[in-house]
Design a protein around this motif. Sequence first.
Motif, PDB file in Angstrom:
ATOM      1  N   THR A 197     -24.391  -5.717 -17.565  1.00 24.45           N
ATOM      2  CA  THR A 197     -25.255  -5.004 -18.258  1.00 24.45           C
ATOM      3  C   THR A 197     -26.861  -5.476 -18.178  1.00 24.45           C
ATOM      4  O   THR A 197     -27.517  -4.892 -17.644  1.00 24.45           O
ATOM      5  N   HIS A 198     -26.530  -6.941 -17.813  1.00 25.17           N
ATOM      6  CA  HIS A 198     -27.509  -6.984 -17.837  1.00 25.17           C
ATOM      7  C   HIS A 198     -28.884  -7.227 -16.379  1.00 25.17           C
ATOM      8  O   HIS A 198     -29.809  -7.373 -15.986  1.00 25.17           O
ATOM      9  N   MET A 199     -27.189  -7.325 -15.925  1.00 26.46           N
ATOM     10  CA  MET A 199     -28.104  -6.840 -14.098  1.00 26.46           C
ATOM     11  C   MET A 199     -29.001  -4.730 -13.520  1.00 26.46           C
ATOM     12  O   MET A 199     -29.136  -5.244 -12.588  1.00 26.46           O
ATOM     13  N   GLY A 200     -28.138  -4.464 -15.302  1.00 28.54           N
ATOM     14  CA  GLY A 200     -28.721  -3.336 -15.036  1.00 28.54           C
ATOM     15  C   GLY A 200     -28.228  -2.353 -14.856  1.00 28.54           C
ATOM     16  O   GLY A 200     -28.021  -0.672 -15.158  1.00 28.54           O
ATOM     17  N   ALA A 201     -26.381  -1.477 -14.760  1.00 31.20           N
ATOM     18  CA  ALA A 201     -25.583  -1.307 -14.853  1.00 31.20           C
ATOM     19  C   ALA A 201     -26.143  -0.437 -16.578  1.00 31.20           C
ATOM     20  O   ALA A 201     -26.044  -1.207 -17.481  1.00 31.20           O
ATOM     21  N   HIS A 202     -25.803   1.021 -16.535  1.00 29.72           N
ATOM     22  CA  HIS A 202     -26.508   1.234 -17.512  1.00 29.72           C
ATOM     23  C   HIS A 202     -25.069   2.220 -18.924  1.00 29.72           C
ATOM     24  O   HIS A 202     -24.556   2.049 -19.588  1.00 29.72           O
ATOM     25  N   ALA A 203     -23.875   1.557 -18.063  1.00 25.82           N
ATOM     26  CA  ALA A 203     -22.160   2.184 -18.615  1.00 25.82           C
ATOM     27  C   ALA A 203     -21.415   0.934 -18.223  1.00 25.82           C
ATOM     28  O   ALA A 203     -21.693   0.726 -16.585  1.00 25.82           O
ATOM     29  N   THR A 204     -20.483   0.523 -18.816  1.00 25.71           N
ATOM     30  CA  THR A 204     -19.214  -1.002 -18.707  1.00 25.71           C
ATOM     31  C   THR A 204     -18.452  -0.264 -18.877  1.00 25.71           C
ATOM     32  O   THR A 204     -18.065   0.177 -19.824  1.00 25.71           O
ATOM     33  N   LEU A 205     -17.282  -0.253 -17.888  1.00 26.50           N
ATOM     34  CA  LEU A 205     -15.696  -0.256 -17.810  1.00 26.50           C
ATOM     35  C   LEU A 205     -14.862  -0.881 -18.489  1.00 26.50           C
ATOM     36  O   LEU A 205     -14.447  -1.861 -16.928  1.00 26.50           O
ATOM     37  N   ASP A 206     -13.421  -1.065 -19.163  1.00 27.32           N
ATOM     38  CA  ASP A 206     -12.759  -1.504 -19.216  1.00 27.32           C
ATOM     39  C   ASP A 206     -10.958  -1.335 -18.407  1.00 27.32           C
ATOM     40  O   ASP A 206     -10.890  -0.100 -18.655  1.00 27.32           O
ATOM     41  N   PRO A 207     -11.108  -1.249 -17.344  1.00 29.70           N
ATOM     42  CA  PRO A 207      -9.832  -0.525 -16.227  1.00 29.70           C
ATOM     43  C   PRO A 207      -8.702  -0.800 -16.703  1.00 29.70           C
ATOM     44  O   PRO A 207      -8.078  -0.204 -16.471  1.00 29.70           O
ATOM     45  N   SER A 208      -8.465  -1.831 -17.693  1.00 28.90           N
ATOM     46  CA  SER A 208      -7.579  -1.924 -18.398  1.00 28.90           C
ATOM     47  C   SER A 208      -7.149  -1.188 -20.084  1.00 28.90           C
ATOM     48  O   SER A 208      -5.548  -1.139 -20.678  1.00 28.90           O
ATOM     49  N   GLN A 209      -8.041  -0.768 -20.110  1.00 32.31           N
ATOM     50  CA  GLN A 209      -7.590  -0.056 -21.440  1.00 32.31           C
ATOM     51  C   GLN A 209      -8.287   1.210 -21.297  1.00 32.31           C
ATOM     52  O   GLN A 209      -7.680   2.388 -21.881  1.00 32.31           O
ATOM     53  N   LEU A 210      -8.399   1.484 -20.158  1.00 26.86           N
ATOM     54  CA  LEU A 210      -8.792   3.856 -20.019  1.00 26.86           C
ATOM     55  C   LEU A 210      -8.456   3.522 -18.599  1.00 26.86           C
ATOM     56  O   LEU A 210      -8.645   2.666 -17.543  1.00 26.86           O
ATOM     57  N   ASP A 211      -8.198   5.338 -17.602  1.00 32.51           N
ATOM     58  CA  ASP A 211      -8.194   5.260 -17.044  1.00 32.51           C
ATOM     59  C   ASP A 211     -10.213   5.582 -16.084  1.00 32.51           C
ATOM     60  O   ASP A 211     -10.869   6.029 -16.588  1.00 32.51           O
ATOM     61  N   ALA A 212     -10.970   4.355 -15.414  1.00 29.97           N
ATOM     62  CA  ALA A 212     -11.899   4.122 -15.063  1.00 29.97           C
ATOM     63  C   ALA A 212     -12.488   5.285 -14.666  1.00 29.97           C
ATOM     64  O   ALA A 212     -13.634   6.240 -14.715  1.00 29.97           O
ATOM     65  N   ALA A 213     -11.664   6.302 -13.501  1.00 29.98           N
ATOM     66  CA  ALA A 213     -11.693   7.215 -12.632  1.00 29.98           C
ATOM     67  C   ALA A 213     -11.921   8.268 -13.692  1.00 29.98           C
ATOM     68  O   ALA A 213     -13.363   9.338 -13.585  1.00 29.98           O
ATOM     69  N   ARG A 214     -11.478   9.010 -14.513  1.00 28.85           N
ATOM     70  CA  ARG A 214     -10.937  10.246 -15.599  1.00 28.85           C
ATOM     71  C   ARG A 214     -12.116   9.833 -16.201  1.00 28.85           C
ATOM     72  O   ARG A 214     -13.008  11.051 -16.800  1.00 28.85           O
ATOM     73  N   GLN A 215     -12.839   8.883 -17.128  1.00 29.50           N
ATOM     74  CA  GLN A 215     -13.466   8.996 -17.286  1.00 29.50           C
ATOM     75  C   GLN A 215     -14.661   8.587 -17.358  1.00 29.50           C
ATOM     76  O   GLN A 215     -15.690   9.928 -17.593  1.00 29.50           O
ATOM     77  N   ILE A 216     -15.082   8.236 -15.880  1.00 23.28           N
ATOM     78  CA  ILE A 216     -16.446   8.540 -15.677  1.00 23.28           C
ATOM     79  C   ILE A 216     -16.141  10.530 -14.879  1.00 23.28           C
ATOM     80  O   ILE A 216     -17.577  10.827 -15.071  1.00 23.28           O
TER      81      ILE A 216
END
Length: 342
Positions: free
Chosen positions: A206-225
């Motif tokens: 987030t500090h470096m500029g990401a607009h959204a962060t996802l925890d792949p241990s808690q959800l399916d990151a590709a599906r969320q995207i």
Amino acid sequence: MLVAELIAQRQFHLTEKSIEDPAPGEVQVRVRAVGICGSDLHSYAEGAVGDTPCEYPMVLGHEPAGTVVKTGAGVTGWQQGDRVALEPALYCYHCEFCRSGHHNVCASIRFLSNPGHPGFFREFVNLPVANLLAIPPDLPLELATIVEPLAVAIHSMRFAAVQAGETVAVFGAGPIGLLTIACLKVAGAGRIWAIDPLAHRRDLATHMGAHATLDPSQLDAARQILADTAGRGVDCAIDCAAKEDTTNAGIRATCNAGRVVLTGIHSAAMVPFEVSPMRRKELSIFNVRRSNHESHDALALLTARMAWFAPLVTHTWPLDRVAAAFALNEHYADGVGKMVIV
């Protein structure tokens, strides 16, 4: 000089060795700081980098900065005490790949920290003068170690080819992923997702500029995207993690006719890809091989935005604690971002 040798998996030995005077065209440098890279961790924990096994004893470390000690015959423009970042790759400049400008895949490349070519976890090194980059007096040496991995991230942008407003997913928010996010921010990416299981690395993303962060241990990151983009997917996915299913998650998260860039190094020599969605979408798949003369651009960006990059260096430990430093990195302990050996 003191040298840290990797003598077996997860085993370092500190030893004293001599160093000769620099040869003509060379400069002797006192190594002051060296970052620990993900490929160093492969060697340490797995005994190989992909299909290239370690050959013990070996000296790791290829993200160095230091100060000039003395110069060899014919070298001008450098004086004792000059502060420098160091290029770890030695090219032949004669093969077909060097002559076509692809120095990073030189047929006779010698990359310092690979088997047979000692790296920079040592007090002194002799290098060709072309491998030195002068750094400004206000750039801390531990931060100057970022020049080498930042050059890799900049090199990956050649393949990502991100246009202003395009969307990107970065899998892995370790140092190379964080530097990739920084490059995407500078390139004008419209929205950046950072995917990492570690909370402190998501915070750094987030500090470096990401607009959204996802925890792949808690959800399916590709599906969320896909849900976040109304089923379209991102224009580009960059795999900086090369862990388990991250490449395939990138394939699933990318839109039709998109790009997938493989920056991280997989532990396995053979990795299964989901070829059906890759084919149906007609994705372009790119591999990144270190960097190719992007260090000057990396130094310019780092110098211009020092305060932005500074939080990435979370730990600076002395050379005699190199074994403990690697153990901490392997387990992502103590909120480690970039560990620098000083």
